[in-house]
Scaffold this motif. Structure first.
Motif, mmCIF file in Angstrom:
data_model
loop_
_atom_site.group_PDB
_atom_site.id
_atom_site.type_symbol
_atom_site.label_atom_id
_atom_site.label_comp_id
_atom_site.label_asym_id
_atom_site.label_seq_id
_atom_site.Cartn_x
_atom_site.Cartn_y
_atom_site.Cartn_z
ATOM 1 N N GLU A 38 1.092 -1.233 0.009
ATOM 2 C CA GLU A 38 -0.135 0.028 0.143
ATOM 3 C C GLU A 38 0.804 1.290 -0.037
ATOM 4 O OE1 GLU A 38 -3.364 0.544 -0.117
ATOM 5 O OE2 GLU A 38 -3.646 -1.535 -0.306
ATOM 6 N N LYS A 39 0.627 2.315 -0.899
ATOM 7 C CA LYS A 39 1.181 3.520 -0.899
ATOM 8 C C LYS A 39 0.885 4.393 0.461
ATOM 9 C CE LYS A 39 1.138 4.412 -5.804
ATOM 10 N NZ LYS A 39 0.733 5.257 -7.018
ATOM 11 N N PRO A 40 2.082 4.853 1.328
ATOM 12 C CA PRO A 40 1.430 5.717 2.530
ATOM 13 C C PRO A 40 0.720 6.760 1.997
ATOM 14 C CG PRO A 40 4.085 5.193 1.987
ATOM 15 C CD PRO A 40 3.371 4.677 0.834
ATOM 16 N N GLY A 41 -0.087 7.001 2.889
ATOM 17 C CA GLY A 41 -1.338 7.777 2.781
ATOM 18 C C GLY A 41 -1.848 7.684 1.467
ATOM 19 N N SER A 42 -2.208 6.727 1.179
ATOM 20 C CA SER A 42 -3.200 6.250 0.090
ATOM 21 C C SER A 42 -4.679 6.979 0.380
ATOM 22 C CB SER A 42 -3.214 4.838 -0.155
ATOM 23 O OG SER A 42 -4.100 4.335 -0.967
ATOM 24 N N THR A 43 -5.077 7.617 -0.403
ATOM 25 C CA THR A 43 -6.644 8.291 -0.164
ATOM 26 C C THR A 43 -7.481 7.179 -0.250
ATOM 27 O OG1 THR A 43 -5.866 10.101 -1.252
ATOM 28 C CG2 THR A 43 -8.064 9.896 -1.146
ATOM 29 N N PHE A 44 -7.329 6.071 -1.381
ATOM 30 C CA PHE A 44 -8.295 5.106 -1.689
ATOM 31 C C PHE A 44 -8.501 4.241 -0.285
ATOM 32 C CE2 PHE A 44 -9.125 0.702 -3.037
ATOM 33 C CZ PHE A 44 -10.456 0.787 -3.569
ATOM 34 N N SER A 45 -7.435 3.759 0.315
ATOM 35 C CA SER A 45 -7.329 2.901 1.406
ATOM 36 C C SER A 45 -7.842 3.669 2.782
ATOM 37 C CB SER A 45 -5.726 2.504 1.875
ATOM 38 O OG SER A 45 -5.137 1.528 0.819
ATOM 39 N N LEU A 46 -7.694 5.061 2.522
ATOM 40 C CA LEU A 46 -8.285 5.795 3.861
ATOM 41 C C LEU A 46 -10.004 5.782 3.417
ATOM 42 C CD1 LEU A 46 -8.341 7.782 6.343
ATOM 43 C CD2 LEU A 46 -7.903 9.715 4.545
ATOM 44 N N LEU A 47 -10.263 5.932 2.275
ATOM 45 C CA LEU A 47 -11.695 5.935 2.103
ATOM 46 C C LEU A 47 -12.459 4.602 2.338
ATOM 47 C CD1 LEU A 47 -11.914 8.095 -1.354
ATOM 48 C CD2 LEU A 47 -12.907 8.718 0.947
ATOM 49 N N VAL A 48 -11.618 3.621 2.032
ATOM 50 C CA VAL A 48 -12.005 2.142 2.533
ATOM 51 C C VAL A 48 -12.239 2.113 3.874
ATOM 52 C CG1 VAL A 48 -11.462 -0.276 2.458
ATOM 53 C CG2 VAL A 48 -11.382 1.133 0.434
ATOM 54 N N ILE A 49 -11.275 2.354 4.629
ATOM 55 C CA ILE A 49 -11.332 2.193 6.118
ATOM 56 C C ILE A 49 -12.495 3.076 6.716
ATOM 57 C CG2 ILE A 49 -10.008 2.786 8.140
ATOM 58 C CD1 ILE A 49 -7.501 1.881 6.657
ATOM 59 N N VAL A 50 -12.498 4.529 6.382
ATOM 60 C CA VAL A 50 -13.782 5.239 6.752
ATOM 61 C C VAL A 50 -15.002 4.839 6.314
ATOM 62 C CG1 VAL A 50 -14.609 7.574 6.635
ATOM 63 C CG2 VAL A 50 -12.328 7.275 6.628
ATOM 64 N N PHE A 51 -15.171 4.347 5.301
ATOM 65 C CA PHE A 51 -16.591 3.974 4.924
ATOM 66 C C PHE A 51 -16.778 2.519 5.412
ATOM 67 C CE2 PHE A 51 -16.182 7.327 1.595
ATOM 68 C CZ PHE A 51 -17.438 7.875 1.492
ATOM 69 N N GLY A 52 -15.936 1.751 5.644
ATOM 70 C CA GLY A 52 -15.920 0.361 6.241
ATOM 71 C C GLY A 52 -16.582 0.523 7.751
ATOM 72 N N ALA A 53 -15.765 1.573 8.342
ATOM 73 C CA ALA A 53 -15.997 1.850 9.778
ATOM 74 C C ALA A 53 -17.489 2.377 9.790
ATOM 75 C CB ALA A 53 -15.308 2.992 10.355
ATOM 76 N N LEU A 54 -18.036 3.103 9.112
ATOM 77 C CA LEU A 54 -19.247 3.571 9.030
ATOM 78 C C LEU A 54 -20.237 2.540 8.812
ATOM 79 C CD1 LEU A 54 -18.987 6.994 7.198
ATOM 80 C CD2 LEU A 54 -19.537 6.514 9.377
ATOM 81 N N LEU A 55 -20.155 1.826 7.740
ATOM 82 C CA LEU A 55 -20.900 0.623 7.590
ATOM 83 C C LEU A 55 -20.893 -0.415 8.439
ATOM 84 C CD1 LEU A 55 -22.533 -1.197 5.434
ATOM 85 C CD2 LEU A 55 -20.284 -2.397 4.925
ATOM 86 N N GLY A 56 -19.826 -0.666 9.458
ATOM 87 C CA GLY A 56 -20.180 -1.632 10.484
ATOM 88 C C GLY A 56 -20.850 -0.948 11.663
ATOM 89 N N HIS A 57 -20.508 0.339 11.831
ATOM 90 C CA HIS A 57 -21.190 0.950 13.115
ATOM 91 C C HIS A 57 -22.916 1.035 12.725
ATOM 92 C CE1 HIS A 57 -17.553 1.191 15.334
ATOM 93 N NE2 HIS A 57 -17.122 1.939 14.362
ATOM 94 N N ILE A 58 -23.153 1.247 11.401
ATOM 95 C CA ILE A 58 -24.417 1.362 11.010
ATOM 96 C C ILE A 58 -25.169 -0.040 11.415
ATOM 97 C CG2 ILE A 58 -25.892 1.606 9.041
ATOM 98 C CD1 ILE A 58 -24.298 3.764 8.157
ATOM 99 N N LEU A 59 -24.283 -0.845 10.863
ATOM 100 C CA LEU A 59 -24.928 -2.312 11.141
ATOM 101 C C LEU A 59 -25.113 -2.523 12.666
ATOM 102 C CD1 LEU A 59 -25.588 -5.070 10.210
ATOM 103 C CD2 LEU A 59 -23.145 -5.787 10.235
ATOM 104 N N LEU A 60 -24.320 -2.339 13.433
ATOM 105 C CA LEU A 60 -24.259 -2.566 15.026
ATOM 106 C C LEU A 60 -25.420 -1.835 15.521
ATOM 107 C CD1 LEU A 60 -23.431 -4.232 17.468
ATOM 108 C CD2 LEU A 60 -21.753 -2.375 17.680
ATOM 109 N N SER A 61 -25.658 -0.496 14.981
ATOM 110 C CA SER A 61 -26.595 0.522 15.589
ATOM 111 C C SER A 61 -27.877 -0.165 15.082
ATOM 112 C CB SER A 61 -26.316 2.045 14.899
ATOM 113 O OG SER A 61 -25.351 2.519 15.378
ATOM 114 N N ALA A 62 -28.088 -0.688 13.907
ATOM 115 C CA ALA A 62 -29.450 -1.222 13.497
ATOM 116 C C ALA A 62 -29.745 -2.668 14.474
ATOM 117 C CB ALA A 62 -29.256 -1.749 12.039
ATOM 118 N N LEU A 63 -28.693 -3.346 14.937
ATOM 119 C CA LEU A 63 -29.077 -4.500 15.685
ATOM 120 C C LEU A 63 -29.497 -3.980 17.070
ATOM 121 C CD1 LEU A 63 -25.932 -6.837 14.930
ATOM 122 C CD2 LEU A 63 -28.615 -7.108 14.080
#
Length: 254
Positions: A38-63
């Motif tokens: 992975e390239k240091p400071g990769s914007t794509f990786s950062l977006l994957v992590i941020v949106f993945g975190a939001l997706l996971g927390h939305i899932l748990l909140s829905a539960l």
């Protein structure tokens, strides 16, 4: 080094995003292509992590919402001395925690771990979906994706012709073999090649021709070549005629 509660909490909240990134990386493993770092400071990786975190927390909140709704609807609720909703505990700075015992901390940590595991598993399975694989490989392999697609069938393989910087009597040492593994650098250029059943020969370049000089010797079972020793590399895809004939139940042409 002193303990940082803020950093610890941030890592816990980012866990689903890291799980999504890890699931996609694990699912993209290929026997032919080594994963590029992975390239240091990769914007794509950062977006994957941020949106993945939001997706996971939305899932748990829905539960939690579903659990609370079932509790009110059925009237059968489990009485706890602490608030099981870890998000409410975090956002109220612990004011809604109740009387936390040892089980409370276990429940909260499991609650934060659960979306990370679910998202990582879904990402790993989704990495095998064709459209996800095409998007990932287009970003990871670049120009090499065309060759990967051609060599993907079990009866196909890639032959590499590698001219090296090593010289012998005015000619360059070259290798020809079946590609077992390719490693790419950040610019999607070939950084390393592993060849099997490899033939060694000489290439002499003159003003009017390129001459290949073969010599009788046993093939090299396996060889690793680094990019700093390359002059150039050529790739060619072949089909295993014998494998095709066996699958068709016919005899190969001789």
């Amino acid at each position: 080094m002193s303990f940082s509660y803020t950093l610890f909490l941030a890592l816990l909240l980012l866990a689903p995003g890291l799980g999504l990134w890890a699931g996609l990386r694990a699912g993209e493993r290929s026997d032919l292509i080594s994963q590029a770092p992975e390239k240091p400071g990769s914007t794509f990786s950062l977006l994957v992590i941020v949106f993945g975190a939001l997706l996971g927390h939305i899932l748990l909140s829905a539960l939690f919402v579903v659990q609370a709704g079932l509790c009110r609807w059925s009237g059968q609720c489990l009485a706890l001395a602490f608030d099981p909703n870890v998000y409410r505990v975090i956002l109220t700075n612990g004011r809604s925690a109740g009387v936390p015992g040892d089980g409370a901390f276990l429940a909260w940590f499991v609650a934060l771990l659960l979306p990370a595991l679910i998202v990582a598993l879904v990402a790993y399975r989704a990495s095998g979906w064709r459209w996800v694989r095409d998007l990932r490989e287009a970003a990871s392999f670049g120009w090499l994706k065309h060759w990967v697609d051609l060599a993907r069938p079990a009866n196909s393989f890639i032959i590499a012709y590698v001219v090296t910087t090593l010289e012998h009597e005015g000619a360059n040492v070259a290798y020809e073999g079946i590609v077992e593994n390719i490693a790419l650098d950040d610019n999607r250029a070939i950084r390393m090649l592993v060849l099997s059943n490899c033939d060694r020969f000489l290439v002499r370049i003159s003003a009017d021709k390129v001459e290949r000089i073969d010599a009788a010797h046993a093939p090299i079972p396996l060889i690793q070549l680094e990019a700093e020793n390359f002059v150039n590399v050529a790739l060619e895809v072949f089909e295993d005629v014998e494998a095709i004939a066996e699958s068709d139940g016919t005899e190969p042409d001789v």
